[in-house]
Design a protein around this motif. Sequence first.
Motif, PDB file in Angstrom:
ATOM      1  N   SER A 142       0.870  -1.190   0.000  1.00 18.76           N
ATOM      2  CA  SER A 142       0.000   0.000   0.000  1.00 18.76           C
ATOM      3  C   SER A 142       0.902   1.234   0.000  1.00 18.76           C
ATOM      4  O   SER A 142       2.122   1.134   0.255  1.00 18.76           O
ATOM      5  N   ALA A 143       0.294   2.428  -0.233  1.00 22.94           N
ATOM      6  CA  ALA A 143       1.085   3.670  -0.225  1.00 22.94           C
ATOM      7  C   ALA A 143       1.767   3.833   1.140  1.00 22.94           C
ATOM      8  O   ALA A 143       2.941   4.220   1.231  1.00 22.94           O
ATOM      9  N   GLU A 144       1.029   3.472   2.199  1.00 24.37           N
ATOM     10  CA  GLU A 144       1.572   3.600   3.560  1.00 24.37           C
ATOM     11  C   GLU A 144       2.770   2.654   3.769  1.00 24.37           C
ATOM     12  O   GLU A 144       3.795   3.024   4.338  1.00 24.37           O
ATOM     13  N   LYS A 145       2.601   1.454   3.268  1.00 17.67           N
ATOM     14  CA  LYS A 145       3.676   0.454   3.410  1.00 17.67           C
ATOM     15  C   LYS A 145       4.937   0.895   2.647  1.00 17.67           C
ATOM     16  O   LYS A 145       6.061   0.700   3.100  1.00 17.67           O
ATOM     17  N   LYS A 146       4.723   1.520   1.486  1.00 16.66           N
ATOM     18  CA  LYS A 146       5.886   1.992   0.710  1.00 16.66           C
ATOM     19  C   LYS A 146       6.650   3.062   1.501  1.00 16.66           C
ATOM     20  O   LYS A 146       7.887   3.074   1.511  1.00 16.66           O
ATOM     21  N   VAL A 147       5.901   3.936   2.194  1.00 17.37           N
ATOM     22  CA  VAL A 147       6.559   4.963   3.017  1.00 17.37           C
ATOM     23  C   VAL A 147       7.339   4.267   4.149  1.00 17.37           C
ATOM     24  O   VAL A 147       8.483   4.628   4.445  1.00 17.37           O
ATOM     25  N   ASP A 148       6.720   3.238   4.746  1.00 17.52           N
ATOM     26  CA  ASP A 148       7.424   2.487   5.807  1.00 17.52           C
ATOM     27  C   ASP A 148       8.719   1.871   5.282  1.00 17.52           C
ATOM     28  O   ASP A 148       9.738   1.846   5.966  1.00 17.52           O
ATOM     29  N   ARG A 149       8.671   1.371   4.051  1.00 14.35           N
ATOM     30  CA  ARG A 149       9.890   0.756   3.481  1.00 14.35           C
ATOM     31  C   ARG A 149      10.976   1.830   3.330  1.00 14.35           C
ATOM     32  O   ARG A 149      12.149   1.578   3.582  1.00 14.35           O
ATOM     33  N   GLU A 150      10.551   3.038   2.894  1.00 13.57           N
ATOM     34  CA  GLU A 150      11.546   4.113   2.724  1.00 13.57           C
ATOM     35  C   GLU A 150      12.169   4.489   4.069  1.00 13.57           C
ATOM     36  O   GLU A 150      13.381   4.685   4.169  1.00 13.57           O
ATOM     37  N   LYS A 151      11.317   4.546   5.105  1.00  9.80           N
ATOM     38  CA  LYS A 151      11.844   4.854   6.446  1.00  9.80           C
ATOM     39  C   LYS A 151      12.807   3.744   6.896  1.00  9.80           C
ATOM     40  O   LYS A 151      13.837   3.989   7.507  1.00  9.80           O
ATOM     41  N   ALA A 152      12.424   2.513   6.552  1.00  8.78           N
ATOM     42  CA  ALA A 152      13.260   1.371   6.956  1.00  8.78           C
ATOM     43  C   ALA A 152      14.641   1.464   6.305  1.00  8.78           C
ATOM     44  O   ALA A 152      15.662   1.193   6.949  1.00  8.78           O
ATOM     45  N   VAL A 153      14.682   1.891   5.046  1.00  8.76           N
ATOM     46  CA  VAL A 153      15.975   2.005   4.347  1.00  8.76           C
ATOM     47  C   VAL A 153      16.874   2.981   5.105  1.00  8.76           C
ATOM     48  O   VAL A 153      18.072   2.711   5.326  1.00  8.76           O
ATOM     49  N   VAL A 154      16.292   4.099   5.568  1.00 11.44           N
ATOM     50  CA  VAL A 154      17.082   5.097   6.319  1.00 11.44           C
ATOM     51  C   VAL A 154      17.593   4.463   7.624  1.00 11.44           C
ATOM     52  O   VAL A 154      18.773   4.585   7.971  1.00 11.44           O
TER      53      VAL A 154
END
Length: 270
Positions: free
Chosen positions: A125-137
């Motif tokens: 989901s759009a929310e999950k994609k944002v979580d993945r980006e935060k996870a990369v950081v």
Amino acid sequence: MIGFAEFRKIRVRFSDTGKGRTIVLLHGFPESMEVWEEFSVKLSRHFRVIAIDLPGCGETPCIGYVHPMELMAECVKTVLDSLGLRRYVMVGHSMGGYVALAFTELFPDHLSGLCLFHSHPYADSAEKKVDREKAVVLVKKDPKHYVNEVITSLFAPDNLSLFKDDVRELKQIARRTTRQGIVNALEGMKERPKRDWLLQYAGYPVLLILGKKDRIVPNELLLRQTSGLKHVQILMLEKAGHMGFIEEKKLTQDSLIRFARKCFSRSSKK
Ligand code: MLT
């Protein structure tokens, strides 16, 4: 035995145990084929069992900066081809299930059966994609802390103390995944498409193993979309989160053995 196959100039590690019809085990994130050790021992009394370190995991190096599920599926196919294997039951845990779904889309004729083990065919989901980006950081800053948090979140809360040795071991396995390996998998999962139509039209038996306390898989949606499909069988684990092969070991081992037998007896009649 432990073996290596070459794929796009990297050495892919796999284990190959037992004899007979083949079951392929694909691990989740951020793990390696080592999570299947006990399962491989048990299943290999009945079948030939291949477990593979997906790119960027265990001892298999990374390829570039993103690991799309399709690339991982091609890597799996290369390993299986190198062993001369043509038909198998594929079992994918979580991210391994996303890879198995990409595999079934690319190479549908090779499947005798598919087990999605705490996995699903939907895109992020759009929310999950944002979580993945935060996870990369987070991973880039402190991979050890990130991995500890992820592994903890996979278990049903009550099971963390009950299975504390397994949790510790799993954290050790996960900590061996390199920073780049974790980032590549996160990027690859983020861009995966939905593949729910594959479950509708699969020409082979499908087993969905779900954990009642899983915080990652959208169980309700999956149950709704697969209800009434004759080729789809559901195993709901009452006490498990996302790690049923640890949290409900015997039940999941026995169910997989029964499922694989059914798949192979059906495919040998064809
Ligand atoms: C996994 O266990 O493989 C991951 O949690 C899957 C995901 O993050 O979607």
